[in-house]
Design a protein around this motif. Sequence first.
Motif, short mmCIF file in Angstrom:
data_model
loop_
_atom_site.label_atom_id
_atom_site.label_comp_id
_atom_site.label_asym_id
_atom_site.label_seq_id
_atom_site.Cartn_x
_atom_site.Cartn_y
_atom_site.Cartn_z
N PHE A 116 0.82 -1.21 0.00
CA PHE A 116 0.00 0.00 0.00
C PHE A 116 0.85 1.27 0.00
CE2 PHE A 116 -3.16 -3.05 1.39
CZ PHE A 116 -4.25 -2.68 0.62
N LEU A 117 2.08 1.19 0.53
CA LEU A 117 2.97 2.34 0.48
C LEU A 117 3.36 2.67 -0.95
CD1 LEU A 117 5.40 1.65 3.47
CD2 LEU A 117 3.34 3.06 3.44
N ARG A 118 3.28 1.70 -1.84
CA ARG A 118 3.67 1.88 -3.23
C ARG A 118 2.54 2.44 -4.09
NH1 ARG A 118 8.34 -1.62 -4.29
NH2 ARG A 118 8.88 -2.70 -2.34
N ILE A 160 8.29 -0.89 8.44
CA ILE A 160 7.08 -0.52 7.69
C ILE A 160 6.14 0.29 8.57
CG2 ILE A 160 5.09 -1.41 6.43
CD1 ILE A 160 7.81 -1.75 5.04
N TRP A 161 6.02 -0.11 9.82
CA TRP A 161 5.20 0.64 10.78
C TRP A 161 5.71 2.07 10.92
CZ3 TRP A 161 6.78 2.70 15.54
CH2 TRP A 161 5.76 3.05 16.45
N HIS A 217 9.37 5.27 0.21
CA HIS A 217 9.52 4.82 1.59
C HIS A 217 10.43 5.78 2.35
CE1 HIS A 217 8.16 1.22 -0.48
NE2 HIS A 217 7.95 0.62 0.68
N PRO A 218 9.94 6.49 3.36
CA PRO A 218 10.78 7.44 4.09
C PRO A 218 11.92 6.72 4.83
CG PRO A 218 8.45 7.76 4.59
CD PRO A 218 8.55 6.46 3.86
N ASN A 219 13.11 7.26 4.71
CA ASN A 219 14.24 6.72 5.46
C ASN A 219 14.55 7.64 6.64
OD1 ASN A 219 15.50 8.93 4.28
ND2 ASN A 219 16.53 7.69 2.72
N THR A 275 12.34 11.83 0.35
CA THR A 275 11.19 10.98 0.07
C THR A 275 10.39 11.64 -1.04
OG1 THR A 275 9.29 9.80 1.04
CG2 THR A 275 9.69 12.02 1.82
N TYR A 276 9.72 10.82 -1.86
CA TYR A 276 9.08 11.30 -3.08
C TYR A 276 7.56 11.24 -2.96
CZ TYR A 276 7.83 11.70 -8.03
OH TYR A 276 7.27 12.11 -9.22
N ARG A 277 6.90 12.32 -3.42
CA ARG A 277 5.45 12.34 -3.57
C ARG A 277 5.08 13.20 -4.77
NH1 ARG A 277 2.38 13.02 2.33
NH2 ARG A 277 1.84 10.82 2.53
#
Length: 468
Positions: A44-46, A133-134, A211-213, A284-286
């Motif tokens: 779902f993050l994708r 993931i959490w 995915h935020p690092n 992070t990308y949006r």
Amino acid sequence: MKNIYIKAFCILTLGLTFASCNDYLDDAPKGSKIPTTLADYEAFLRDEYSNQSVDAAQALNLMNDKFIDIATLAAERLTKANYMWDETADRIDLKQSDERMYYGQYQGISTFNLIIENALTTTEATEDQKRIIWAEAKILRAMSYYNLVNFYADTYDASTAKTKLSVPLITSADVNAPSKQVTIQELYDFILNDVKEALPYLPKVSQTALHPNLGAGYAFNSRVYLQMSNYTEALKYANLALTENNRLYDWNAYYVANKTVIDLPNSYTNTPSPMGYDYVENYTYRHGASTSLSTEFSLPVERAQRFEAGDVRFKSRWKIRTVGVETYYRRTLSGMFNYGGITTVEIYLIKAECLARAGQISDALTSLNAVRKTRIQPSSYQDIVTTDRTVALNAIFKTKNNELILTLIPFADARRLNAEGVYKVSFSKVDNGTTYNLSSTSHLWTMPFPQGAVKNPGNGTITQNVAK
């Protein structure tokens, strides 16, 4: 508020409804897959187009950061009200259709809530993998709430944040979950707590750009503290973020490599956008507001004139064009554009502002000029040198507005500066012989909720934050 649902779990078709996502998970239709593994939820993050886009179109309209043609202004009354700074317009009445900013952010929040609720009890994964993931979902949820509060509520002001309302806070993916329109302070506390809980588990390297690092977590925390005018904490997390990633893209090299196409007169052939998933500046990308994700918006002439002389990042992206009676700067890049995520250049400029406010002018200008050197042609470039804090800050604000154009951040910054009252932002323009003004105290700086959200608030209530 309309009930936000996750399409893979809760289906509303042909009269078939389910009371909640939990009910549906207990009784999946034939052929459907009940998510049980961590990979099921991580997928779902994708879903970048539904859950990871930020449509701040009306904020861009108010800022006059994108070109609106005559036909659109005639057809879209809300767009015209914001673009022409019409304080007499009843924007609440004009906002009768759904708005992608509101429902898009809450759709993402519902997804992130689902992951947060279930990731730690999934199968086929280690405890460390589950926590990652959490934590990533926690950061993304916090980012979505930041977007909402800086669009639909007044900007953060410590003297009023505990009494003024923000947006509905929802922490469950259940479509019948109760919501409460919390105060601005309560929402910022919630955002900061999400980040605090996530930081220990964020990986140093992202699985994908979505995915935020760890760098993204630090960078977002810096953005939040800056919006709260907490410059000490904003600087602290800016430095931490730059420790994780301090790369800047060389736009001078890009211009040289594409100069033949870029400088061709009367040609608008698109060159490839470097600002996609693999952009070196990404934390992070949006995606952003454009419905055509492969192109960006064109600019009004007046807005284009605020770029610095010799800015090849600007020159590589827009070219002046006249069609009929309209002259504007047409976009010339094609590809992907990180308008909703976080990049290193934002953090360099947050660091610069915080240092300047602390009186460390020389260090602030070092951070500012590091950005400018990668953007301004060598033949035009000169270091900005000053000992005056106001001069330094105005140079930082100008660069940041140009660097982050077509994102929510210049709008959020303007609201913050107007609330502070020292470096106030206002605009003036002349159109067909008439002068239009947007004052720093205008009610237009806060966007009204969509009518559908107020009339159908779900299991909660919503009070408009503006009179019109």
